[in-house]
Design an enzyme around this catalytic site. Structure first.
Site, PDB file in Angstrom:
ATOM      1  N   HIS A  45     -18.783  20.950  20.119  1.00  0.00           N
ATOM      2  CA  HIS A  45     -20.222  20.976  20.416  1.00  0.00           C
ATOM      3  C   HIS A  45     -20.595  22.340  21.018  1.00  0.00           C
ATOM      4  CE1 HIS A  45     -21.763  17.022  19.489  1.00  0.00           C
ATOM      5  NE2 HIS A  45     -20.938  16.380  20.299  1.00  0.00           N
ATOM      6  N   GLU A  86     -22.976  15.059  15.748  1.00  0.00           N
ATOM      7  CA  GLU A  86     -21.765  14.271  15.992  1.00  0.00           C
ATOM      8  C   GLU A  86     -20.741  14.470  14.874  1.00  0.00           C
ATOM      9  OE1 GLU A  86     -20.693  12.337  18.796  1.00  0.00           O
ATOM     10  OE2 GLU A  86     -22.147  13.856  19.275  1.00  0.00           O
ATOM     11  N   HIS A 129     -13.520  17.495  20.232  1.00  0.00           N
ATOM     12  CA  HIS A 129     -14.904  17.131  19.897  1.00  0.00           C
ATOM     13  C   HIS A 129     -15.878  17.836  20.845  1.00  0.00           C
ATOM     14  CE1 HIS A 129     -18.115  14.216  18.606  1.00  0.00           C
ATOM     15  NE2 HIS A 129     -18.567  14.496  19.826  1.00  0.00           N
ATOM     16  N   GLU A 130     -15.602  17.769  22.143  1.00  0.00           N
ATOM     17  CA  GLU A 130     -16.518  18.372  23.129  1.00  0.00           C
ATOM     18  C   GLU A 130     -16.545  19.893  22.997  1.00  0.00           C
ATOM     19  OE1 GLU A 130     -18.525  16.523  24.673  1.00  0.00           O
ATOM     20  OE2 GLU A 130     -17.529  14.662  24.128  1.00  0.00           O
TER      21      GLU A 130
END
Ligand SMILES: [Zn+2]
Length: 279
Positions: free
Chosen positions: A152, A205, A148-149
């Protein structure tokens, strides 16, 4: 009511639009199997390179301060685990953007009670021991956070958010000339705000969730672990204070069902990856 009741506000809004018109529409990443595809508007005032330089500087400062307090990479086994999982995910980033393999990725573990993790523009990653010790993630779940990070950063969400702030700011600056207040516009301050303080939008998100799940699956981590991971994060809010990661990565009510759908979509990629490692 007079039509000119809020002339300054209208002027600021108009100037924001002018500033946005100075933005370039682009897609920072390829859509992948998961199909993330949306035009992003980047300000000419926020070049990738300049933002990466800021990120490098801030990351170096954070590491230096942590090291001075003996809070950097304290547990060699823990660091090795986080790095091994990160490396497997990084090896899959080419599916979204081929240039990412040449990024100067760095992975460190910071000793802190905070339940947090992040990846700065250009691939500078930190995982806090609070996340490891309190959430007790499995490898698959840790891959879900890291995926997820990393997503981004791949998608340059920080640059997009700083671009939006710059556009708003230009309007505010004109207002400030009229009202005598000041509106700072430093890139480093804005990067810090979007990385560590301000919440990501729901759109960002969802994109990071979906791309992260695909990275995990391709790297041979069970993509369904993203569901249990964010459930654990939610449960860690015991009424006193929610995990820090949820303040910058707000969880929408639809998150779990979105993740379940995305995980099912990339399950074949996971099974293929598992098949490869089994041979
Ligand atoms: Zn996020």
């Amino acid at each position: 009511m007079s039509r000119n009741r809020y002339p300054l506000r209208r002027l600021a809004a108009a100037l924001s639009l002018v500033a946005l018109a100075g933005c370039t529409g682009m897609n920072t990443t390829q859509s992948g199997a998961i199909g993330v595809n949306r035009t992003q508007y980047m300000s000419s005032m926020v070049p990738s390179q300049a933002l990466e330089q800021e990120a490098n500087q801030q990351y170096a400062d954070i590491l230096k301060q942590a090291k001075a307090k003996n809070l950097l990479d304290r547990d060699a086994q823990q660091v090795a685990r986080v790095r091994a999982i990160s490396q497997r995910l990084i090896a899959q980033t080419g599916v979204f953007r081929p240039d990412a393999s040449a990024w100067k990725w760095e992975v460190h573990v910071l000793t802190s009670d905070e339940i947090n993790a992040w990846c700065m523009p250009g691939g500078k990653i930190a995982v806090y021991t609070g996340l490891i010790n309190k959430i007790k993630p499995t490898d698959d779940e840790l891959a879900a956070v890291l995926g997820h990070e990393i997503s981004h950063a791949l998608r340059e969400h920080a640059r997009e958010r700083v671009s939006q702030q710059m556009a708003t700011n230009l309007g505010l600056q004109v207002l400030s000339i009229a009202t005598g207040s000041s509106a700072a516009s430093d890139l480093g301050g804005k990067l810090s705000d979007v990385m560590f303080t301000l919440p990501n939008s729901r759109t960002h998100e969802t994109e990071a969730d979906r791309m992260g799940v695909e990275l995990a699956a391709r790297a041979g981590f069970d993509p369904r672990a993203a569901v249990t991971l964010w459930q654990k994060m939610g449960a860690a809010d015991n009424g006193s204070a929610p995990p820090e990661i949820l303040s910058t990565h707000p969880s929408a009510a639809s998150r779990i069902s979105d993740l379940q759908g995305a995980a099912q979509q990339v399950l074949p990629l996971y099974q293929q990856a598992k098949g490869r490692t089994a041979r």
